[in-house]
Enzyme design. Structure first.
Site, PDB file in Angstrom:
ATOM      1  N   PRO A   1      12.821  -1.197   6.863  1.00  8.66           N
ATOM      2  CA  PRO A   1      13.248   0.073   6.260  1.00  8.66           C
ATOM      3  C   PRO A   1      13.100   0.051   4.747  1.00  8.66           C
ATOM      4  O   PRO A   1      13.244  -0.994   4.102  1.00  8.66           O
ATOM      5  CB  PRO A   1      14.719   0.174   6.663  1.00  8.66           C
ATOM      6  N   ARG A   2      12.807   1.195   4.189  1.00  9.68           N
ATOM      7  CA  ARG A   2      12.677   1.318   2.736  1.00  9.68           C
ATOM      8  C   ARG A   2      14.005   0.987   2.043  1.00  9.68           C
ATOM      9  O   ARG A   2      14.023   0.399   0.968  1.00  9.68           O
ATOM     10  CB  ARG A   2      12.234   2.739   2.387  1.00  9.68           C
TER      11      ARG A   2
ATOM     12  N   GLY B   1      12.255  -7.855  -0.727  1.00  9.58           N
ATOM     13  CA  GLY B   1      11.066  -8.427  -1.339  1.00  9.58           C
ATOM     14  C   GLY B   1      10.141  -9.206  -0.423  1.00  9.58           C
ATOM     15  O   GLY B   1       9.271  -9.929  -0.909  1.00  9.58           O
ATOM     16  N   GLU B   2      10.280  -9.071   0.907  1.00  2.00           N
ATOM     17  CA  GLU B   2       9.447  -9.856   1.821  1.00  2.00           C
ATOM     18  C   GLU B   2       8.392  -9.034   2.560  1.00  2.00           C
ATOM     19  O   GLU B   2       7.589  -9.596   3.294  1.00  2.00           O
ATOM     20  CB  GLU B   2      10.315 -10.582   2.849  1.00  2.00           C
TER      21      GLU B   2
ATOM     22  N   GLU C   1       6.757   0.346  -9.611  1.00  2.00           N
ATOM     23  CA  GLU C   1       6.457   0.432 -11.036  1.00  2.00           C
ATOM     24  C   GLU C   1       6.571  -0.939 -11.706  1.00  2.00           C
ATOM     25  O   GLU C   1       5.829  -1.237 -12.654  1.00  2.00           O
ATOM     26  CB  GLU C   1       7.397   1.427 -11.716  1.00  2.00           C
TER      27      GLU C   1
ATOM     28  N   ASN D   1       2.519   2.632   0.031  1.00  2.00           N
ATOM     29  CA  ASN D   1       1.256   2.022  -0.384  1.00  2.00           C
ATOM     30  C   ASN D   1       0.519   1.359   0.792  1.00  2.00           C
ATOM     31  O   ASN D   1       0.925   0.285   1.244  1.00  2.00           O
ATOM     32  CB  ASN D   1       1.528   0.989  -1.477  1.00  2.00           C
ATOM     33  N   PRO D   2      -0.589   1.945   1.267  1.00  2.00           N
ATOM     34  CA  PRO D   2      -1.306   1.353   2.405  1.00  2.00           C
ATOM     35  C   PRO D   2      -2.211   0.193   2.003  1.00  2.00           C
ATOM     36  O   PRO D   2      -2.743  -0.501   2.860  1.00  2.00           O
ATOM     37  CB  PRO D   2      -2.138   2.524   2.929  1.00  2.00           C
TER      38      PRO D   2
ATOM     39  N   GLU E   1      -1.301  -2.523   0.471  1.00  2.00           N
ATOM     40  CA  GLU E   1      -0.643  -3.825   0.616  1.00  2.00           C
ATOM     41  C   GLU E   1      -1.052  -4.506   1.927  1.00  2.00           C
ATOM     42  O   GLU E   1      -1.505  -5.657   1.908  1.00  2.00           O
ATOM     43  CB  GLU E   1       0.867  -3.660   0.489  1.00  2.00           C
TER      44      GLU E   1
END
Length: 434
Positions: A275-276, A319-320, A65, A344-345, A347
């Site tokens: 991992p998320r 963030g990488e 978001e 999100n595919p 990216e």
């Protein structure tokens, strides 16, 4: 009537639980940080220093978001250069990203609790012209308080997942009076429009404008990121790299089993698991070791003279992931082999990568349709099929690269949603009416 009851209950709960609210921030650091902002005590000096232009409060819960908020804010500022922004988040990761991307161009705060005193105090401090709630952030007390203060509210980049719509429809009697207080619903897809209408949104206020999250993808591609990760991972030219992004509990076992099969056909292949949730890094490290595979952490590769030697790397930095996709030969998007709606595919597709994902992609149906229409996205049902498709695409580089290039082109041709959302928001800056 239901909203009034909800508001009254919010006041009662706030004051009855106030001793607990005072104790929580003293107990743990993660609650203590920014706790004043959770109570609606926002940094007034910073707010006053923003300037006198139109004010927009954008509520962005987490990482995705925040990216949409950045794109929409940029589009608004293009039309209104003196626009003032307050960006609120809930998660620590979301806040750090917001502070990084907005810098001094917005005041970043932790969102107030959905309790009447906290919301009222925060809105009174900011006094935005428009309160922008991203995606599915429908907060009844925020909406009611904004209406009483003659602040327009907009649901922007709105989406309602197929997994949640039945629950929302059952609560239509509650949601309808909330939605009637909202001035704009700028939704991602026609399906999202139909779902918000089924919940009770006024038809004349609902529009479809696409997904603003994707607008920054083309601008975020940097050649130096690819060079940096090639050096970091000590990759040889043509060495296969599988990046499994935003994986969730229950997926890594299948991914590791698939990778063992891939290595039999391509012994030099490298797997990077991202991992998320970073708190799962040690758990995943243990899974890799139990599978009999050597592994290293990404943070262990920093420093002069350090070289990757293990076939599996775990991304343990924040963030990488987007930049990491630059070196992928193939990408797998997590939260899809388990019923969590996918990730999100687009990216990896923006980098020109072929993308695989599991059957659960309900939260990204528009992105999935876009890629599959270009032949650049493919569903696998389980770990066995994941292994088969990876091996096939590694064995057919020409087909893989052709399809991936079409996917990248499809992504770049579908930008501009942030601009469309921004123009709808700007229409709300006139006299207050509903």
């Amino acid at each position: 009537m239901l909203i009034q009851c909800y508001t009254t209950l919010g006041w009662i709960l706030f004051y009855s639980l106030s001793p607990l609210l005072l104790w929580i921030p003293l107990s743990k650091r993660r609650y203590r940080d920014h706790f004043r902002e959770r109570l609606g005590l926002l940094p007034l000096p910073r707010l006053k220093a923003l300037g006198g232009g139109p004010r927009f409060w954008i509520h962005a819960v987490s990482l995705g978001e925040v990216k949409a908020a950045e794109a929409i804010a940029q589009a608004i500022r293009k039309h209104v250069p003196d626009a003032v922004f307050v960006v609120s988040t809930i998660t620590p990761h979301g806040r750090r990203l917001a502070e990084s991307v907005f810098k001094q161009q917005a005041v970043v705060v932790h969102s107030p609790l959905d309790a009447a005193p906290c919301v009222k105090r925060a809105l009174k401090a900011v006094r935005p012209d428009v309160l922008v709630l991203l995606e599915t952030e429908i907060w009844p007390l925020w909406v009611a308080a904004a209406e009483r203060m003659h602040i327009r509210t907009a649901i922007v980049n709105g989406r309602i997942s197929p997994r949640s719509i039945q629950r929302y429809v059952k609560l239509r009697a509650f949601f309808r009076p909330v939605l009637e207080r909202i001035s704009l619903f700028s939704m991602i897809t026609a399906a999202d429009r139909d779902r918000i209408l089924a919940m009770g949104a006024p038809r004349e206020r609902v529009v479809v404008n696409g997904n603003a999250k994707y607008d920054l993808l083309g601008k975020s591609i940097r050649a130096e990121d690819k060079d940096r990760f090639r050096r970091l991972l000590s990759l040889e030219e043509g060495q296969p790299v599988i990046v499994a992004g935003s994986t969730r509990t229950g997926e890594e076992k299948s991914i590791l089993k698939a990778f063992e099969r891939v290595r039999k056909a391509f012994p030099e292949a490298v797997l990077v698991i991202a991992p998320r949730h970073l708190e799962r890094v040690r758990e995943i490290e243990a899974l890799v070791k139990r599978a009999g595979l050597p592994c290293e952490l990404r943070t262990g590769l920093d420093g002069v003279g350090r070289r990757r030697s293990a076939p599996v790397v775990i991304l343990d930095t924040f963030g990488e992931l987007f930049s990491l996709y630059s070196v992928a030969t193939l990408a797998f998007c997590g939260a899809s082999l388990v019923p969590l709606g996918g990730q999100n595919p687009l990216e990896p597709a923006a980098w020109g990568k072929m993308v695989l994902y599991g059957p659960s992609m309900e939260d990204f149906t528009d992105a999935r349709a876009l890629l599959e229409g270009a032949g650049a996205g493919e569903t696998v049902q389980d770990g066995d099929e994941l292994a088969e498709r990876i091996i096939w695409y590694l064995s057919h580089p020409g087909t893989r690269e052709e399809r991936a290039a079409k996917g990248r082109q499809a992504v770049l041709q579908n930008l501009g949603a942030a601009e469309r959302h921004a123009l709808e928001i700007l229409k709300l800056t006139g006299p207050f009416t509903l």
